[in-house]
Write a protein that holds these residues in place. Structure first.
Motif, PDB file in Angstrom:
ATOM      1  N   GLY A 164      77.010  43.050  28.611  1.00  0.00           N
ATOM      2  CA  GLY A 164      77.646  41.912  27.946  1.00  0.00           C
ATOM      3  C   GLY A 164      78.489  41.081  28.892  1.00  0.00           C
ATOM      4  O   GLY A 164      78.407  39.845  28.897  1.00  0.00           O
ATOM      5  N   ILE A 165      79.275  41.751  29.726  1.00  0.00           N
ATOM      6  CA  ILE A 165      80.118  40.976  30.654  1.00  0.00           C
ATOM      7  C   ILE A 165      79.250  40.235  31.665  1.00  0.00           C
ATOM      8  O   ILE A 165      79.601  39.159  32.126  1.00  0.00           O
ATOM      9  CB  ILE A 165      81.204  41.843  31.359  1.00  0.00           C
ATOM     10  CG1 ILE A 165      80.601  42.995  32.141  1.00  0.00           C
ATOM     11  CG2 ILE A 165      82.242  42.329  30.367  1.00  0.00           C
ATOM     12  CD1 ILE A 165      81.617  43.787  32.963  1.00  0.00           C
TER      13      ILE A 165
ATOM     14  N   GLU B 264      76.162  39.041  30.953  1.00  0.00           N
ATOM     15  CA  GLU B 264      75.575  37.906  30.219  1.00  0.00           C
ATOM     16  C   GLU B 264      76.558  36.741  30.197  1.00  0.00           C
ATOM     17  O   GLU B 264      76.179  35.578  30.386  1.00  0.00           O
ATOM     18  CB  GLU B 264      75.229  38.318  28.782  1.00  0.00           C
ATOM     19  CG  GLU B 264      74.110  39.337  28.668  1.00  0.00           C
ATOM     20  CD  GLU B 264      72.747  38.768  29.002  1.00  0.00           C
ATOM     21  OE1 GLU B 264      72.401  37.721  28.455  1.00  0.00           O
ATOM     22  OE2 GLU B 264      72.031  39.381  29.823  1.00  0.00           O
ATOM     23  N   ILE B 265      77.825  37.051  29.963  1.00  0.00           N
ATOM     24  CA  ILE B 265      78.860  36.006  29.935  1.00  0.00           C
ATOM     25  C   ILE B 265      78.983  35.372  31.321  1.00  0.00           C
ATOM     26  O   ILE B 265      79.108  34.155  31.455  1.00  0.00           O
ATOM     27  CB  ILE B 265      80.202  36.593  29.445  1.00  0.00           C
ATOM     28  CG1 ILE B 265      80.078  37.000  27.972  1.00  0.00           C
ATOM     29  CG2 ILE B 265      81.337  35.593  29.621  1.00  0.00           C
ATOM     30  CD1 ILE B 265      81.253  37.807  27.449  1.00  0.00           C
TER      31      ILE B 265
ATOM     32  N   GLU C 165      76.659  35.020  33.613  1.00  0.00           N
ATOM     33  CA  GLU C 165      75.540  34.110  33.897  1.00  0.00           C
ATOM     34  C   GLU C 165      75.726  32.771  33.181  1.00  0.00           C
ATOM     35  O   GLU C 165      75.440  31.715  33.749  1.00  0.00           O
ATOM     36  CB  GLU C 165      74.188  34.737  33.543  1.00  0.00           C
ATOM     37  CG  GLU C 165      73.911  34.904  32.065  1.00  0.00           C
ATOM     38  CD  GLU C 165      72.459  35.317  31.766  1.00  0.00           C
ATOM     39  OE1 GLU C 165      72.083  35.273  30.585  1.00  0.00           O
ATOM     40  OE2 GLU C 165      71.724  35.689  32.695  1.00  0.00           O
ATOM     41  N   HIS C 166      76.254  32.819  31.940  1.00  0.00           N
ATOM     42  CA  HIS C 166      76.488  31.568  31.202  1.00  0.00           C
ATOM     43  C   HIS C 166      77.606  30.748  31.862  1.00  0.00           C
ATOM     44  O   HIS C 166      77.482  29.525  32.018  1.00  0.00           O
ATOM     45  CB  HIS C 166      76.845  31.853  29.744  1.00  0.00           C
ATOM     46  CG  HIS C 166      75.743  32.508  28.967  1.00  0.00           C
ATOM     47  ND1 HIS C 166      74.416  32.182  29.138  1.00  0.00           N
ATOM     48  CD2 HIS C 166      75.771  33.479  28.030  1.00  0.00           C
ATOM     49  CE1 HIS C 166      73.674  32.929  28.316  1.00  0.00           C
ATOM     50  NE2 HIS C 166      74.470  33.723  27.648  1.00  0.00           N
ATOM     51  N   PHE C 167      78.687  31.411  32.223  1.00  0.00           N
ATOM     52  CA  PHE C 167      79.813  30.698  32.836  1.00  0.00           C
ATOM     53  C   PHE C 167      79.380  30.029  34.154  1.00  0.00           C
ATOM     54  O   PHE C 167      79.742  28.870  34.418  1.00  0.00           O
ATOM     55  CB  PHE C 167      80.979  31.661  33.110  1.00  0.00           C
ATOM     56  CG  PHE C 167      81.787  32.033  31.900  1.00  0.00           C
ATOM     57  CD1 PHE C 167      81.554  31.450  30.664  1.00  0.00           C
ATOM     58  CD2 PHE C 167      82.810  32.965  31.991  1.00  0.00           C
ATOM     59  CE1 PHE C 167      82.306  31.793  29.541  1.00  0.00           C
ATOM     60  CE2 PHE C 167      83.575  33.309  30.877  1.00  0.00           C
ATOM     61  CZ  PHE C 167      83.322  32.732  29.658  1.00  0.00           C
ATOM     62  N   ILE C 168      78.625  30.769  34.959  1.00  0.00           N
ATOM     63  CA  ILE C 168      78.220  30.206  36.249  1.00  0.00           C
ATOM     64  C   ILE C 168      77.295  29.001  36.039  1.00  0.00           C
ATOM     65  O   ILE C 168      77.404  27.991  36.753  1.00  0.00           O
ATOM     66  CB  ILE C 168      77.544  31.284  37.124  1.00  0.00           C
ATOM     67  CG1 ILE C 168      78.558  32.392  37.466  1.00  0.00           C
ATOM     68  CG2 ILE C 168      76.947  30.678  38.395  1.00  0.00           C
ATOM     69  CD1 ILE C 168      79.833  31.938  38.165  1.00  0.00           C
TER      70      ILE C 168
ATOM     71  N   TYR D 281      72.532  23.390  27.944  1.00  0.00           N
ATOM     72  CA  TYR D 281      72.359  24.767  28.421  1.00  0.00           C
ATOM     73  C   TYR D 281      72.754  25.749  27.315  1.00  0.00           C
ATOM     74  O   TYR D 281      72.026  26.709  27.036  1.00  0.00           O
ATOM     75  CB  TYR D 281      73.190  25.025  29.684  1.00  0.00           C
ATOM     76  CG  TYR D 281      73.181  26.490  30.051  1.00  0.00           C
ATOM     77  CD1 TYR D 281      72.087  27.041  30.717  1.00  0.00           C
ATOM     78  CD2 TYR D 281      74.220  27.328  29.663  1.00  0.00           C
ATOM     79  CE1 TYR D 281      72.039  28.402  30.997  1.00  0.00           C
ATOM     80  CE2 TYR D 281      74.182  28.686  29.940  1.00  0.00           C
ATOM     81  CZ  TYR D 281      73.095  29.213  30.605  1.00  0.00           C
ATOM     82  OH  TYR D 281      73.042  30.566  30.863  1.00  0.00           O
TER      83      TYR D 281
ATOM     84  N   TYR E  23      66.775  32.845  31.728  1.00  0.00           N
ATOM     85  CA  TYR E  23      67.931  32.158  32.325  1.00  0.00           C
ATOM     86  C   TYR E  23      67.537  30.918  33.117  1.00  0.00           C
ATOM     87  O   TYR E  23      68.092  29.836  32.921  1.00  0.00           O
ATOM     88  CB  TYR E  23      68.671  33.155  33.211  1.00  0.00           C
ATOM     89  CG  TYR E  23      69.934  32.640  33.858  1.00  0.00           C
ATOM     90  CD1 TYR E  23      70.969  32.118  33.092  1.00  0.00           C
ATOM     91  CD2 TYR E  23      70.110  32.706  35.237  1.00  0.00           C
ATOM     92  CE1 TYR E  23      72.135  31.669  33.694  1.00  0.00           C
ATOM     93  CE2 TYR E  23      71.276  32.267  35.836  1.00  0.00           C
ATOM     94  CZ  TYR E  23      72.288  31.749  35.069  1.00  0.00           C
ATOM     95  OH  TYR E  23      73.437  31.309  35.648  1.00  0.00           O
TER      96      TYR E  23
ATOM     97  N   THR F  11      80.428  30.625  23.874  1.00  0.00           N
ATOM     98  CA  THR F  11      79.753  31.690  24.635  1.00  0.00           C
ATOM     99  C   THR F  11      80.369  33.049  24.321  1.00  0.00           C
ATOM    100  O   THR F  11      79.653  34.033  24.116  1.00  0.00           O
ATOM    101  CB  THR F  11      79.853  31.393  26.148  1.00  0.00           C
ATOM    102  OG1 THR F  11      79.211  30.156  26.403  1.00  0.00           O
ATOM    103  CG2 THR F  11      79.196  32.485  26.978  1.00  0.00           C
TER     104      THR F  11
ATOM    105  N   TRP G 196      77.760  42.416  22.116  1.00  0.00           N
ATOM    106  CA  TRP G 196      77.713  43.470  23.133  1.00  0.00           C
ATOM    107  C   TRP G 196      78.920  44.399  23.030  1.00  0.00           C
ATOM    108  O   TRP G 196      78.895  45.517  23.535  1.00  0.00           O
ATOM    109  CB  TRP G 196      77.717  42.870  24.549  1.00  0.00           C
ATOM    110  CG  TRP G 196      76.503  42.088  24.888  1.00  0.00           C
ATOM    111  CD1 TRP G 196      76.362  40.730  24.846  1.00  0.00           C
ATOM    112  CD2 TRP G 196      75.233  42.592  25.346  1.00  0.00           C
ATOM    113  NE1 TRP G 196      75.092  40.364  25.239  1.00  0.00           N
ATOM    114  CE2 TRP G 196      74.385  41.493  25.561  1.00  0.00           C
ATOM    115  CE3 TRP G 196      74.740  43.882  25.598  1.00  0.00           C
ATOM    116  CZ2 TRP G 196      73.079  41.637  26.006  1.00  0.00           C
ATOM    117  CZ3 TRP G 196      73.435  44.022  26.043  1.00  0.00           C
ATOM    118  CH2 TRP G 196      72.621  42.899  26.236  1.00  0.00           C
ATOM    119  N   PHE G 197      79.982  43.935  22.452  1.00  0.00           N
ATOM    120  CA  PHE G 197      81.254  44.663  22.489  1.00  0.00           C
ATOM    121  C   PHE G 197      81.638  45.283  21.142  1.00  0.00           C
ATOM    122  O   PHE G 197      82.701  45.865  21.018  1.00  0.00           O
ATOM    123  CB  PHE G 197      82.370  43.715  22.957  1.00  0.00           C
ATOM    124  CG  PHE G 197      82.027  43.017  24.247  1.00  0.00           C
ATOM    125  CD1 PHE G 197      82.206  43.661  25.468  1.00  0.00           C
ATOM    126  CD2 PHE G 197      81.482  41.738  24.250  1.00  0.00           C
ATOM    127  CE1 PHE G 197      81.861  43.037  26.647  1.00  0.00           C
ATOM    128  CE2 PHE G 197      81.136  41.102  25.431  1.00  0.00           C
ATOM    129  CZ  PHE G 197      81.325  41.757  26.632  1.00  0.00           C
TER     130      PHE G 197
END
Lengths: 153, 105
Positions: free
Chosen positions: A89-90, A92-93, A95-98, B18, B54, B96, B103-104
């Motif tokens: 999960g961290i 995935e976040i 990749e989105h942020f970048i 995106y 991606y 996001t 996931w958490f």
């Protein structure tokens, strides 16, 4: 080969991290006489960092995208086998942020273009702070994931 | 100034697209790392291994951002408040985090 690229990716990220943290601190710093380490740290010409930060961001991201495919096959699969959804999960976040940060770069460049427009000071500060947050988040997550499961382990 | 407006429009639109792309599955293409193959269509899962969307999401965002930046009249682009350039990314960050919360849990 992948490990070499990952190390290079990390080194570029360190340079980017240092530069953009300098820049964001300088953007928020109230002009004042320079005394001591902290004020000297922020007393830089933020605009001079812009092009270098863009080049470093793009270079670090491209290397990240190259190692992402082997990551998907080797690391992510292992994290799933280890039942570590939070680790996935961290990432995935990250990749989105970048990606969002990458698309923000043209606006970042516009608002740091000299002569700096006084009316755009808030936008300049906020965009830089958001990018710095993305870079810090990406760096820390990459480091954590590499500690959990590195390539070839 | 005209170029600046187009660049800011590109940033805002591509970042939004995106996020829409990963939310709605609007990937321009798929990448299959096991086969080292790019494909527009989905390949059979059994033989193709994991699918990576991606790069395709970024491709969609890049195309949309470029298209809108070129189409939108520069007068309109130039009238965009500077705050849009940072408020939109902040909202996308919030989206996001909510989107990936599964996931958490």
């Amino acid at each position: 080969m992948i490990t070499t690229l990952l190390i290079l990716h990390g080194l570029l990220a360190v340079a980017l991290l240092g530069g953009i943290t300098h820049q964001v601190y300088s953007a928020y710093r109230t002009p004042a006489p320079v005394k001591g380490f902290i004020s000297r740290y922020g007393a830089v010409n933020g605009a001079a960092y812009t092009n270098a930060m863009i080049v470093l961001y793009i270079a670090a991201a491209i290397l990240g995208w190259i190692v992402y495919a082997p990551y998907r096959l080797e690391i992510r699969t292992a994290l799933e086998d280890l039942n570590l959804p939070k680790a996935n999960g961290i990432f995935e976040i990250k990749e989105h942020f970048i990606a969002i940060g990458m698309f923000m770069l043209p606006a970042y460049w516009v608002y740091w273009k000299t002569p700096l427009a006084e009316g755009n000071a808030t936008a300049r500060k906020m965009i830089t702070a958001i990018l710095a947050f993305f870079v810090w988040y990406g760096f820390l997550v990459g480091h954590i994931l590499n500690n959990i499961k590195g390539f070839g382990q | 100034m005209i170029t600046n407006a187009r660049l800011v429009v590109f940033s805002i639109v591509s970042a939004i697209v995106y996020v829409l792309a990963y939310n709605f599955g609007w990937q321009a293409f798929r990448y299959y790392p096991l086969l080292n193959q790019i494909s527009i269509e989905a390949l059979p899962a059994k033989s193709s291994g994991p699918t990576m969307m991606y790069y395709g999401w970024m491709g969609t965002a890049l195309i949309a951002g470029l298209a809108v930046a070129l189409i939108v009249p520069t007068k309109i682009g130039a009238k965009l408040p500077a705050a849009v350039a940072w408020v939109v990314p902040l909202l996308l960050v919030a989206f996001t985090l909510v989107y990936e919360k599964h996931w958490f849990l």
